[in-house]
Design an enzyme around this catalytic site. Structure first.
Site, PDB file in Angstrom:
ATOM      1  N   GLY A 189       0.830  -1.208   0.000  1.00 44.55           N
ATOM      2  CA  GLY A 189       0.000   0.000   0.000  1.00 44.55           C
ATOM      3  C   GLY A 189       0.861   1.252   0.000  1.00 44.55           C
ATOM      4  O   GLY A 189       1.685   1.436   0.902  1.00 44.55           O
ATOM      5  N   ASP A 193       0.477   7.327   6.446  1.00 37.65           N
ATOM      6  CA  ASP A 193      -0.718   7.794   7.180  1.00 37.65           C
ATOM      7  C   ASP A 193      -0.505   7.906   8.676  1.00 37.65           C
ATOM      8  O   ASP A 193      -1.439   8.227   9.415  1.00 37.65           O
ATOM      9  CB  ASP A 193      -1.892   6.854   6.907  1.00 37.65           C
ATOM     10  N   LEU A 215       4.147 -10.277   6.447  1.00 36.36           N
ATOM     11  CA  LEU A 215       5.529 -10.715   6.572  1.00 36.36           C
ATOM     12  C   LEU A 215       5.680 -11.537   7.861  1.00 36.36           C
ATOM     13  O   LEU A 215       4.994 -11.270   8.852  1.00 36.36           O
ATOM     14  CB  LEU A 215       6.469  -9.514   6.607  1.00 36.36           C
ATOM     15  N   VAL A 228       5.171  -1.472  12.643  1.00 36.10           N
ATOM     16  CA  VAL A 228       4.829  -0.637  11.496  1.00 36.10           C
ATOM     17  C   VAL A 228       6.096  -0.404  10.677  1.00 36.10           C
ATOM     18  O   VAL A 228       7.086   0.120  11.188  1.00 36.10           O
ATOM     19  CB  VAL A 228       4.230   0.717  11.937  1.00 36.10           C
ATOM     20  N   LEU A 229       6.066  -0.806   9.414  1.00 34.35           N
ATOM     21  CA  LEU A 229       7.211  -0.642   8.533  1.00 34.35           C
ATOM     22  C   LEU A 229       6.866   0.342   7.416  1.00 34.35           C
ATOM     23  O   LEU A 229       5.716   0.444   7.003  1.00 34.35           O
ATOM     24  CB  LEU A 229       7.610  -1.986   7.916  1.00 34.35           C
TER      25      LEU A 229
END
EC number: 2.1.1.221
Length: 296
Positions: A189, A193, A215, A228-229
């Site tokens: 994506g 955000d 993952l 969060v990557l």
């Protein structure tokens, strides 16, 4: 007439002709826009001068015969030359959910994904889809992006690939990505955000009938921070895995140190070293006469 005098003159004209300002734009916004244009012009001139300087330096080194200081250029494979047929797509259909600052950050991360792909011995087939909004204008406005080896598409994801081929990568998925399948298109994506749209990609995958996966972070790592990557971190992990076929190494080499990620097998619980210690613990915790727990 000096530049400072010209600017003062322009300020006076703006003050006297407030009605002539573009509709919906204040004097402050107009000043910022003019400054931005001047800055971009100066940046282009500076880059051109730097290219000329480097070119002259290389020519001087060649003429002097001192080739040791010349940096050897690495031969990179293009996507067309690559042995990999694996498709990775970046879904850029989220411009309406981002402010301009975050759109710029997303475009910057496209560049980092491109760099990771370019340095791979066998680059992925890298697609950027749904790329027709403000982010595309930002991307096209940077001259360094003009010759990037990327498949750019204005069309939406579902109009380019079959639904059964699409696997959306999202941390909310219950499916764990164990290997890469070159009959699939793995989708990242394209949104910055700050976690305000949590679960968005997962919902899209479910609504449109796409496959989805996450993952294998939980399978290999212990992380106390948020999982969060960034866009480019996910891409770089996939590139690393495609080359070395090792998820542990791929995850640890790309995930930033500040997240304090550790391999699961490295975290071992403290256990008694011998049977004597176990017996000692049992003796201390029970009454030797009755075998019942001691009450202090």
């Amino acid at each position: 007439m000096s530049e400072e005098t010209i600017e003062k003159f322009e300020d006076n004209v703006e003050h006297q002709n407030q009605d002539q300002l573009p509709e919906g734009m204040s004097k402050k916004q107009l000043r910022r826009q003019k400054y931005k244009v001047k800055w971009e012009e100066k940046k282009l001139v500076k880059r051109a001068a730097e290219r000329i300087r480097k070119k002259e330096k290389r020519a001087a080194l060649k003429e002097s015969g001192d080739l040791s200081k010349l940096r050897k250029r690495k031969d990179f494979r293009t996507m067309a030359q690559s042995n990999s047929k694996q498709r990775i797509a970046l879904d850029m259909s989220f411009d309406d959910l981002m402010i301009e600052k975050d759109q710029k950050r997303t475009v910057q991360q496209i560049g980092w994904c491109y760099t990771a792909n370019r340095h791979s011995p066998d680059p992925f087939q890298f697609h950027v889809v749904g790329f027709d909004g403000p982010s595309r204008k930002i991307y096209d406005g940077n001259e360094h992006n003009l010759n990037q080896d990327i498949h750019l598409h204005q069309e939406k994801l579902e109009n380019l690939f079959k639904p059964e081929e699409i696997v959306y990568l999202t941390s909310e998925s219950e499916n764990v990505l164990s290997d890469l399948d070159d009959t699939k298109v793995y989708v990242i994506g394209g949104i910055v955000d700050h976690n305000s749209q949590k679960g968005l990609c997962y919902r899209i995958a479910q609504e449109k009938g796409f496959g989805h996966a996450k993952l294998p972070l939980d399978e290999h790592l212990l992380m106390k921070s948020r999982r969060v990557l960034t866009i480019n971190q996910v891409y770089e992990i996939l590139v690393h895995y495609s080359v070395h076929k090792n998820w542990k190494d791929a995850l640890l080499s790309i995930i930033p140190e500040r997240k304090n990620a550790q391999l699961k097998e490295e975290v071992v619980e403290e256990k008694p070293e011998s049977l004597e210690e176990i017996g000692k613990l049992d003796t201390e915790s029970t009454d030797t006469a009755t075998g019942s727990p001691k009450i202090n």
